[in-house]
Write a protein that holds these residues in place. Structure first.
Motif, PDB file in Angstrom:
ATOM      1  N   GLY A  78      13.873  -5.839   6.161  1.00 29.91           N
ATOM      2  CA  GLY A  78      12.523  -5.341   5.926  1.00 29.91           C
ATOM      3  C   GLY A  78      12.452  -4.140   4.998  1.00 29.91           C
ATOM      4  N   TRP A  79      13.626  -3.678   4.536  1.00 35.26           N
ATOM      5  CA  TRP A  79      13.616  -2.486   3.693  1.00 35.26           C
ATOM      6  C   TRP A  79      13.154  -2.814   2.280  1.00 35.26           C
ATOM      7  CZ3 TRP A  79      16.109  -1.083  -0.846  1.00 35.26           C
ATOM      8  CH2 TRP A  79      15.963   0.260  -1.213  1.00 35.26           C
ATOM      9  N   SER A  80      12.345  -1.927   1.691  1.00 35.99           N
ATOM     10  CA  SER A  80      11.863  -2.101   0.327  1.00 35.99           C
ATOM     11  C   SER A  80      11.565  -0.734  -0.280  1.00 35.99           C
ATOM     12  CB  SER A  80      10.602  -2.964   0.309  1.00 35.99           C
ATOM     13  OG  SER A  80      10.032  -2.992  -0.997  1.00 35.99           O
ATOM     14  N   VAL A  81      11.713  -0.651  -1.579  1.00 35.46           N
ATOM     15  CA  VAL A  81      11.383   0.596  -2.270  1.00 35.46           C
ATOM     16  C   VAL A  81       9.881   0.808  -2.359  1.00 35.46           C
ATOM     17  CG1 VAL A  81      13.503   0.551  -3.659  1.00 35.46           C
ATOM     18  CG2 VAL A  81      11.416  -0.524  -4.539  1.00 35.46           C
ATOM     19  N   ALA A  82       9.121  -0.238  -2.089  1.00 36.51           N
ATOM     20  CA  ALA A  82       7.667  -0.162  -2.261  1.00 36.51           C
ATOM     21  C   ALA A  82       7.050   0.928  -1.391  1.00 36.51           C
ATOM     22  CB  ALA A  82       7.026  -1.506  -1.938  1.00 36.51           C
ATOM     23  N   GLY A  83       7.519   1.039  -0.152  1.00 41.98           N
ATOM     24  CA  GLY A  83       6.935   2.037   0.745  1.00 41.98           C
ATOM     25  C   GLY A  83       7.117   3.458   0.253  1.00 41.98           C
ATOM     26  N   PHE A  84       8.233   3.714  -0.407  1.00 41.35           N
ATOM     27  CA  PHE A  84       8.511   5.054  -0.906  1.00 41.35           C
ATOM     28  C   PHE A  84       7.857   5.305  -2.264  1.00 41.35           C
ATOM     29  CE2 PHE A  84      11.441   7.506  -3.693  1.00 41.35           C
ATOM     30  CZ  PHE A  84      11.126   8.767  -3.199  1.00 41.35           C
ATOM     31  N   LEU A  85       8.049   4.366  -3.189  1.00 38.92           N
ATOM     32  CA  LEU A  85       7.565   4.578  -4.548  1.00 38.92           C
ATOM     33  C   LEU A  85       6.044   4.596  -4.649  1.00 38.92           C
ATOM     34  CD1 LEU A  85      10.058   2.418  -6.673  1.00 38.92           C
ATOM     35  CD2 LEU A  85      10.084   4.886  -6.268  1.00 38.92           C
ATOM     36  N   SER A  86       5.380   3.948  -3.721  1.00 43.24           N
ATOM     37  CA  SER A  86       3.918   3.938  -3.775  1.00 43.24           C
ATOM     38  C   SER A  86       3.313   5.274  -3.364  1.00 43.24           C
ATOM     39  CB  SER A  86       3.373   2.831  -2.866  1.00 43.24           C
ATOM     40  OG  SER A  86       3.777   3.040  -1.522  1.00 43.24           O
ATOM     41  N   HIS A  87       4.125   6.163  -2.795  1.00 44.08           N
ATOM     42  CA  HIS A  87       3.619   7.471  -2.357  1.00 44.08           C
ATOM     43  C   HIS A  87       4.145   8.627  -3.207  1.00 44.08           C
ATOM     44  CE1 HIS A  87       2.955   4.974   1.269  1.00 44.08           C
ATOM     45  NE2 HIS A  87       1.915   5.775   1.464  1.00 44.08           N
ATOM     46  N   THR A  88       4.731   8.314  -4.354  1.00 43.91           N
ATOM     47  CA  THR A  88       5.162   9.397  -5.244  1.00 43.91           C
ATOM     48  C   THR A  88       3.941  10.130  -5.786  1.00 43.91           C
ATOM     49  OG1 THR A  88       5.224   7.822  -7.074  1.00 43.91           O
ATOM     50  CG2 THR A  88       7.299   8.244  -5.928  1.00 43.91           C
ATOM     51  N   ARG A  89       4.140  11.355  -6.242  1.00 47.25           N
ATOM     52  CA  ARG A  89       2.999  12.184  -6.641  1.00 47.25           C
ATOM     53  C   ARG A  89       3.026  12.572  -8.112  1.00 47.25           C
ATOM     54  NH1 ARG A  89       2.155  16.141  -1.323  1.00 47.25           N
ATOM     55  NH2 ARG A  89       1.947  14.420   0.177  1.00 47.25           N
ATOM     56  N   THR A  90       3.963  13.414  -8.492  1.00 47.42           N
ATOM     57  CA  THR A  90       3.964  13.912  -9.869  1.00 47.42           C
ATOM     58  C   THR A  90       4.066  12.782 -10.887  1.00 47.42           C
ATOM     59  OG1 THR A  90       4.974  15.978  -9.128  1.00 47.42           O
ATOM     60  CG2 THR A  90       5.126  15.481 -11.477  1.00 47.42           C
ATOM     61  N   PHE A  91       4.906  11.790 -10.618  1.00 46.92           N
ATOM     62  CA  PHE A  91       5.100  10.668 -11.550  1.00 46.92           C
ATOM     63  C   PHE A  91       4.608   9.352 -10.929  1.00 46.92           C
ATOM     64  CE2 PHE A  91       8.279  13.842 -12.730  1.00 46.92           C
ATOM     65  CZ  PHE A  91       8.052  13.960 -14.093  1.00 46.92           C
ATOM     66  N   ASN A  92       3.549   9.422 -10.179  1.00 47.95           N
ATOM     67  CA  ASN A  92       3.046   8.233  -9.489  1.00 47.95           C
ATOM     68  C   ASN A  92       2.664   7.123 -10.453  1.00 47.95           C
ATOM     69  OD1 ASN A  92       0.343   6.774  -8.271  1.00 47.95           O
ATOM     70  ND2 ASN A  92       1.945   7.113  -6.732  1.00 47.95           N
ATOM     71  N   GLY A  93       2.122   7.490 -11.603  1.00 48.63           N
ATOM     72  CA  GLY A  93       1.715   6.482 -12.574  1.00 48.63           C
ATOM     73  C   GLY A  93       2.871   5.639 -13.070  1.00 48.63           C
ATOM     74  N   ILE A  94       4.075   6.207 -13.085  1.00 50.63           N
ATOM     75  CA  ILE A  94       5.265   5.481 -13.538  1.00 50.63           C
ATOM     76  C   ILE A  94       5.870   4.670 -12.400  1.00 50.63           C
ATOM     77  CG2 ILE A  94       7.613   5.740 -14.441  1.00 50.63           C
ATOM     78  CD1 ILE A  94       6.655   8.254 -15.881  1.00 50.63           C
ATOM     79  N   TYR A  95       6.087   5.328 -11.250  1.00 47.50           N
ATOM     80  CA  TYR A  95       6.792   4.670 -10.153  1.00 47.50           C
ATOM     81  C   TYR A  95       5.945   3.629  -9.428  1.00 47.50           C
ATOM     82  CZ  TYR A  95      10.649   7.917 -10.709  1.00 47.50           C
ATOM     83  OH  TYR A  95      11.716   8.609 -11.214  1.00 47.50           O
ATOM     84  N   ALA A  96       4.632   3.754  -9.473  1.00 46.24           N
ATOM     85  CA  ALA A  96       3.764   2.773  -8.804  1.00 46.24           C
ATOM     86  C   ALA A  96       3.955   1.382  -9.395  1.00 46.24           C
ATOM     87  CB  ALA A  96       2.312   3.214  -8.915  1.00 46.24           C
ATOM     88  N   VAL A  97       4.313   1.307 -10.658  1.00 42.10           N
ATOM     89  CA  VAL A  97       4.555   0.010 -11.301  1.00 42.10           C
ATOM     90  C   VAL A  97       5.700  -0.729 -10.614  1.00 42.10           C
ATOM     91  CG1 VAL A  97       5.232  -1.111 -13.464  1.00 42.10           C
ATOM     92  CG2 VAL A  97       3.692   0.863 -13.492  1.00 42.10           C
ATOM     93  N   PHE A  98       6.762   0.016 -10.256  1.00 41.58           N
ATOM     94  CA  PHE A  98       7.932  -0.598  -9.630  1.00 41.58           C
ATOM     95  C   PHE A  98       7.705  -0.887  -8.151  1.00 41.58           C
ATOM     96  CE2 PHE A  98       9.456   1.925 -13.211  1.00 41.58           C
ATOM     97  CZ  PHE A  98      10.183   0.974 -13.904  1.00 41.58           C
ATOM     98  N   ALA A  99       6.633  -0.350  -7.595  1.00 39.68           N
ATOM     99  CA  ALA A  99       6.311  -0.610  -6.190  1.00 39.68           C
ATOM    100  C   ALA A  99       5.456  -1.847  -6.024  1.00 39.68           C
ATOM    101  CB  ALA A  99       5.591   0.604  -5.588  1.00 39.68           C
ATOM    102  N   ALA A 100       4.941  -2.406  -7.138  1.00 36.22           N
ATOM    103  CA  ALA A 100       4.108  -3.600  -7.079  1.00 36.22           C
ATOM    104  C   ALA A 100       4.957  -4.812  -6.707  1.00 36.22           C
ATOM    105  CB  ALA A 100       3.429  -3.820  -8.432  1.00 36.22           C
ATOM    106  N   PRO A 101       4.366  -5.803  -6.030  1.00 37.50           N
ATOM    107  CA  PRO A 101       5.117  -6.975  -5.535  1.00 37.50           C
ATOM    108  C   PRO A 101       6.012  -7.673  -6.548  1.00 37.50           C
ATOM    109  CG  PRO A 101       2.901  -6.976  -4.646  1.00 37.50           C
ATOM    110  CD  PRO A 101       2.957  -5.832  -5.620  1.00 37.50           C
ATOM    111  N   PRO A 102       5.626  -7.856  -7.802  1.00 38.47           N
ATOM    112  CA  PRO A 102       6.538  -8.581  -8.702  1.00 38.47           C
ATOM    113  C   PRO A 102       7.876  -7.879  -8.912  1.00 38.47           C
ATOM    114  CG  PRO A 102       4.331  -8.474  -9.632  1.00 38.47           C
ATOM    115  CD  PRO A 102       4.367  -7.522  -8.465  1.00 38.47           C
TER     116      PRO A 102
END
Length: 205
Positions: A78-102
């Protein structure tokens, strides 16, 4: 025998005696100097042993750190980077892309098995400079992912946190050729392919 000759012979004997004393004094001073250097030589050898011991400790410690992280990430379905990367702050615009399902599944796979390979490499001392370089890159990425400028993670970490410390340790392992200290890099460096290829020698150290 003429008085002048005797006098000259006496002067020659005195000069020889003086030179002998001077030469003996120089030998004595040299021996004393070498005797004084013995404790320094012993200290230097002890320092070298301590240095190798510390390099080995840091290599194994960092290897265990990566392996332990991988054990949670690989064996937990059940582990995924999505849970962590979706809550980044300073660089959220960059890391949110990698948290998306694809991309989240691909990134999670790369992170988990990347940690595993880096950990095994450091533990075994095999291609240590390569794995440590990738480790430095990951630590910098994690540092930025935790960033809520100027704090990292929480207000207890101002600008710096343990990710930067880990990156510094990994850089030290690269600089000191840590895989040559009780590691397989020492064996690999003696193989014909490594001996004949400068690029491989540079990777090994």
């Amino acid at each position: 025998m003429e008085p002048g000759v005797a006098h000259d012979g006496h002067q020659i004997d005195e000069r020889r005696h003086a030179h002998g004393l001077a030469f003996g004094g120089k030998i004595s001073m040299t021996m004393n100097f070498l005797w004084l250097l013995k404790p320094l030589e012993t200290t230097m050898m002890q320092d070298a042993d301590l240095g190798r011991g510390l390099v080995l400790f840091f290599r194994l410690a960092m290897g265990w750190t990566f392996l332990y992280a991988a054990s949670h990430q690989i064996f937990d379905p059940g582990w995924s980077v999505a849970g962590f990367l979706s809550h980044t702050r300073t660089f959220n615009g960059i890391y949110a892309v990698f948290a998306a399902p694809p991309l989240a599944a691909v990134v999670s796979f790369l992170v988990g098995y990347g940690h595993l390979l880096i950990g095994l490499s450091l533990i075994l001392g095999l291609l240590t400079r390569v794995s440590a370089a990738f480790g430095v890159l990951l630590m910098i990425l994690y540092w930025t992912a935790h960033m809520d400028w100027p704090y990292i993670g929480d207000t207890n970490n101002f600008i710096l946190d343990y990710h930067i410390v880990y990156a510094g340790v990994l850089l030290l392992l690269i600089q000191t050729r840590a895989g040559q200290t009780f590691g397989l890099d020492r064996w690999l460096a003696k193989q014909p392919l490594a001996q004949s290829c400068p690029q491989i020698r540079a990777l090994i150290g």
